[in-house]
Design an enzyme around this catalytic site. Structure first.
Site, PDB file in Angstrom:
ATOM      1  N   ASN A  28      -8.752 -40.204  60.263  1.00 16.78           N
ATOM      2  CA  ASN A  28      -8.114 -39.278  61.221  1.00 16.78           C
ATOM      3  C   ASN A  28      -8.109 -39.856  62.643  1.00 16.78           C
ATOM      4  O   ASN A  28      -8.187 -39.109  63.623  1.00 16.78           O
ATOM      5  CB  ASN A  28      -8.778 -37.889  61.194  1.00 16.78           C
ATOM      6  CG  ASN A  28      -7.993 -36.798  61.927  1.00 16.78           C
ATOM      7  OD1 ASN A  28      -8.574 -35.866  62.471  1.00 16.78           O
ATOM      8  ND2 ASN A  28      -6.695 -36.895  61.960  1.00 16.78           N
ATOM      9  N   CYS A  30      -6.017 -43.023  63.043  1.00 17.91           N
ATOM     10  CA  CYS A  30      -4.830 -43.895  63.109  1.00 17.91           C
ATOM     11  C   CYS A  30      -3.589 -43.185  62.566  1.00 17.91           C
ATOM     12  O   CYS A  30      -2.756 -42.686  63.327  1.00 17.91           O
ATOM     13  CB  CYS A  30      -5.059 -45.202  62.351  1.00 17.91           C
ATOM     14  SG  CYS A  30      -6.341 -46.248  63.076  1.00 17.91           S
ATOM     15  N   ARG A  31      -3.453 -43.139  61.233  1.00 18.99           N
ATOM     16  CA  ARG A  31      -2.192 -42.690  60.650  1.00 18.99           C
ATOM     17  C   ARG A  31      -1.900 -41.204  60.831  1.00 18.99           C
ATOM     18  O   ARG A  31      -0.803 -40.826  61.266  1.00 18.99           O
ATOM     19  CB  ARG A  31      -2.162 -43.046  59.154  1.00 18.99           C
ATOM     20  CG  ARG A  31      -2.128 -44.537  58.886  1.00 18.99           C
ATOM     21  CD  ARG A  31      -2.463 -44.860  57.444  1.00 18.99           C
ATOM     22  NE  ARG A  31      -3.852 -44.565  57.131  1.00 18.99           N
ATOM     23  CZ  ARG A  31      -4.416 -44.649  55.937  1.00 18.99           C
ATOM     24  NH1 ARG A  31      -3.663 -45.003  54.904  1.00 18.99           N
ATOM     25  NH2 ARG A  31      -5.690 -44.378  55.764  1.00 18.99           N
ATOM     26  N   SER A  32      -2.874 -40.337  60.482  1.00 14.97           N
ATOM     27  CA  SER A  32      -2.540 -38.901  60.512  1.00 14.97           C
ATOM     28  C   SER A  32      -2.387 -38.335  61.931  1.00 14.97           C
ATOM     29  O   SER A  32      -1.483 -37.521  62.147  1.00 14.97           O
ATOM     30  CB  SER A  32      -3.507 -38.070  59.662  1.00 14.97           C
ATOM     31  OG  SER A  32      -4.831 -38.148  60.131  1.00 14.97           O
ATOM     32  N   ASP A 143      -3.027 -48.485  55.718  1.00 12.57           N
ATOM     33  CA  ASP A 143      -4.089 -48.340  56.714  1.00 12.57           C
ATOM     34  C   ASP A 143      -4.020 -49.520  57.693  1.00 12.57           C
ATOM     35  O   ASP A 143      -4.172 -50.670  57.291  1.00 12.57           O
ATOM     36  CB  ASP A 143      -5.427 -48.345  55.955  1.00 12.57           C
ATOM     37  CG  ASP A 143      -6.613 -48.108  56.862  1.00 12.57           C
ATOM     38  OD1 ASP A 143      -6.442 -48.129  58.094  1.00 12.57           O
ATOM     39  OD2 ASP A 143      -7.708 -47.899  56.318  1.00 12.57           O
TER      40      ASP A 143
HETATM   41  P1  4NP Z   1      -6.897 -43.960  59.335  1.00 12.28           P
HETATM   42  O1  4NP Z   1      -7.504 -45.434  59.544  1.00 12.28           O
HETATM   43  O2  4NP Z   1      -7.366 -43.478  57.978  1.00 12.28           O
HETATM   44  O3  4NP Z   1      -5.418 -44.172  59.390  1.00 12.28           O
HETATM   45  O4  4NP Z   1      -7.439 -43.110  60.479  1.00 12.28           O
HETATM   46  C1  4NP Z   1      -8.882 -45.707  59.433  1.00 12.28           C
HETATM   47  C2  4NP Z   1      -9.704 -45.490  60.502  1.00 12.28           C
HETATM   48  C3  4NP Z   1     -11.056 -45.778  60.401  1.00 12.28           C
HETATM   49  C4  4NP Z   1     -11.573 -46.296  59.226  1.00 12.28           C
HETATM   50  C5  4NP Z   1     -10.724 -46.500  58.144  1.00 12.28           C
HETATM   51  C6  4NP Z   1      -9.384 -46.200  58.251  1.00 12.28           C
HETATM   52  N1  4NP Z   1     -12.952 -46.636  59.137  1.00 12.28           N
HETATM   53  O5  4NP Z   1     -13.367 -47.142  58.088  1.00 12.28           O
HETATM   54  O6  4NP Z   1     -13.703 -46.385  60.086  1.00 12.28           O
END
Ligand code: 4NP
Length: 173
Positions: A28, A30-32, A143
């Site tokens: 939560n 980056c993408r969402s 991701d």
């Molecule tokens: P998101 O990306 O799912 O698009 O917010 C990520 C942000 C952080 C992590 C993995 C994916 N992490 O492992 O901390």
């Protein structure tokens, strides 16, 4: 069959006076939250704020309370979008509070399907890439966390297309 069921749900929602959408990814950050920002911008530009509630959440809780990843905020700002969401984890009550729950990838989708308390709740889950109209080799929103700038740009390109199609699908002509 799955697609047919989601088409029916989308047709019903298109006729509804109000629509609530929750975008879901892993962290939560980056993408969402970017999807939230992209759709909110489309809704604002169409003066449709009263009809839409838009939020985002993560299946994980590693970043609870954080602003979106700085790299995502920079790339979004280059497209005129300010991302101000603070990360939170998805919760079972979200299945009551939202009409549509939209995972970014298959792992997010599996997590949500396991969480859904009822079949009716599970029917609210529609993958983001079901709304994709552009030619791409991706069937999920990848991701960008461990990628360079091009990963963030790719996510924003996919979200521009999917959010635009989501908006028009749910907006009666
Ligand atoms: P998101 O990306 O799912 O698009 O917010 C990520 C942000 C952080 C992590 C993995 C994916 N992490 O492992 O901390």
């Amino acid at each position: 069959m799955q697609k047919h069921r989601s088409d029916k749900r989308l047709a019903e929602l298109a006729a509804a006076p109000h629509i609530s959408v929750l975008f879901v990814c892993l962290g939560n950050i980056c993408r969402s939250p970017a999807a939230e920002g992209v759709l909110r911008d489309i809704v604002d530009r169409n003066g449709a704020q009263d009809r839409w509630t838009i939020d985002s959440a993560g299946t994980g809780d590693y970043h609870t309370g954080d602003l979106p990843d700085r790299r995502m905020r920079v790339h979004a700002r280059m497209r005129g979008l300010e991302l101000t969401h603070h990360a939170r984890q998805v919760r079972e009550a979200d299945f009551d509070d939202f009409d549509l729950i939209i995972p970014m990838d298959a792992s997010n989708e599996r997590h949500l399907r396991r969480m859904a308390p009822t079949p009716e709740a599970e029917s609210k889950i529609i993958p983001m890439m079901d709304f994709c109209t552009m030619a791409t080799c991706y069937d999920y929103v990848p991701d960008p966390y461990y990628e360079g700038s091009e990963g963030f740009e790719l996510v924003l390109d996919l979200l521009a297309d999917t959010c635009s199609n989501l908006y028009t699908t749910l907006t009666p002509r």
